[in-house]
Every structure is written in C-alpha cells, then in structure tokens.
Design a protein around this motif. Structure first.
Motif, short mmCIF file in Angstrom:
data_model
loop_
_atom_site.label_atom_id
_atom_site.label_comp_id
_atom_site.label_asym_id
_atom_site.label_seq_id
_atom_site.Cartn_x
_atom_site.Cartn_y
_atom_site.Cartn_z
N LYS A 44 0.83 -1.20 0.00
CA LYS A 44 0.00 0.00 0.00
C LYS A 44 0.87 1.25 0.00
O LYS A 44 0.54 2.24 -0.65
CB LYS A 44 -0.93 0.01 1.21
CG LYS A 44 -2.08 -0.94 1.10
CD LYS A 44 -2.96 -0.86 2.33
CE LYS A 44 -4.08 -1.87 2.27
NZ LYS A 44 -4.92 -1.83 3.47
N THR A 45 1.97 1.21 0.72
CA THR A 45 2.87 2.36 0.76
C THR A 45 3.46 2.61 -0.62
O THR A 45 3.54 3.75 -1.07
CB THR A 45 3.98 2.14 1.79
OG1 THR A 45 3.38 1.88 3.06
CG2 THR A 45 4.88 3.34 1.88
N THR A 48 0.68 4.01 -2.77
CA THR A 48 0.41 5.39 -2.40
C THR A 48 1.50 6.31 -2.91
O THR A 48 1.23 7.40 -3.42
CB THR A 48 0.30 5.52 -0.86
OG1 THR A 48 -0.70 4.63 -0.40
CG2 THR A 48 -0.02 6.92 -0.44
N TRP A 65 4.07 13.59 -2.68
CA TRP A 65 4.59 12.43 -1.93
C TRP A 65 5.58 12.90 -0.88
O TRP A 65 5.59 12.42 0.24
CB TRP A 65 5.23 11.41 -2.85
CG TRP A 65 6.10 10.47 -2.10
CD1 TRP A 65 7.45 10.40 -2.13
CD2 TRP A 65 5.69 9.48 -1.14
NE1 TRP A 65 7.91 9.43 -1.28
CE2 TRP A 65 6.84 8.86 -0.65
CE3 TRP A 65 4.46 9.09 -0.64
CZ2 TRP A 65 6.80 7.85 0.31
CZ3 TRP A 65 4.42 8.08 0.31
CH2 TRP A 65 5.58 7.48 0.77
N TYR A 68 3.63 14.44 1.91
CA TYR A 68 2.93 13.39 2.64
C TYR A 68 3.88 12.61 3.54
O TYR A 68 3.55 12.28 4.66
CB TYR A 68 2.26 12.45 1.63
CG TYR A 68 1.58 11.25 2.23
CD1 TYR A 68 0.36 11.38 2.88
CD2 TYR A 68 2.14 9.99 2.13
CE1 TYR A 68 -0.27 10.28 3.41
CE2 TYR A 68 1.52 8.89 2.67
CZ TYR A 68 0.32 9.03 3.31
OH TYR A 68 -0.30 7.94 3.84
#
Length: 138
Positions: A44-45, A48, A65, A68
């Motif tokens: 998932k990382t 993302t 990114w 984030y």
C-alpha cells in the motif's frame, strides 16, 4: 527440549502452560510469523507513493509524496512551487492565442521549454519517490 519454571526451577514439559509443581503460568515464546499485514502495508505504501507522485503531476502538482512523507521537509514544497510555476506558465504560453507568426513561434518554443523543465522536475520527483532516498537540493 526441556524448559524450566522461572519461579521454582522445576523441569517443565515443552507443551505445558503451567508449572506442575508451583502451578505458576509459564511464559510462552511464539515463533515469529510472517505478517501478511506488514507485507500488504508495504504494498500500500508503494502504491500510495506512486499515486501521489504521478496523478497530481498530470495537473501540475509535484512533490505531494514528499509532503505526505515528511511535511517539515522543504523539498516537497520546492517541488510543489516549481511544478505549479512551470506547468501553468508553460501551458499558458503554449495555448495562448497569438496572430503574429514570429511571436507565436517564439511563444511556443518558450512554452515547450518550460514544460520540458517541468517534465525533468517530474522525473526527478518520481525517481526520488520510487527509490525513497533524498537528493540534496541547496
């Protein structure tokens, strides 16, 4: 393999949960398991990271990114500011109507140059996010 009670020192069978002599609870040592949740979290990382790098770049927003990942690091804000500047300036010059041929050619060339710089910034941001390390910008 024989274990020993931590309270009384009596030998305890490996499958026992309590000591047969003092009836105290024995500590259990579970073997480490491969955690599927950790693996899916890593996937998932990565997903993302890729989404926050590529999708906003289609609209001129680079560096999301980086923001984030660490909002205190100025690199993400650098990419965001430069991305907005070069993307919108390049597109404005590229699609602004001009009726003189020489001015239109110069405007188009300059607009493509700005979009080329934007594309290089995008590649730099994409490379940093995929490799997950930082290139020092000073």
């Amino acid at each position: 393999m024989t274990r020993y009670c931590p309270k009384c020192g009596e030998a305890v069978p490996t499958n026992s949960l309590t000591c047969p002599k003092c009836y105290s609870k024995l500590p259990t040592a579970e073997p480490p398991k491969e955690n599927k949740q950790t693996r899916s979290r890593t996937q998932k990382t990565k997903r993302t990271r890729l989404l926050l790098t590529t999708i906003p770049a289609l609209f001129g927003f680079l560096g999301l990114w980086h923001i984030y990942r660490n909002y205190k690091n100025p690199r993400g804000y650098f990419f965001l500011a430069m991305g907005i500047l070069f993307f919108f300036a390049g597109n404005t010059l590229l699609f602004l109507p001009v009726f003189d041929f020489a001015t239109a050619a110069l405007k188009t060339l300059f607009g493509l140059g700005l979009l080329g710089i934007y594309f290089l910034l995008f590649l730099w941001s994409l490379f940093e996010s995929l490799m997950d390390f930082s290139i020092v910008v000073r």
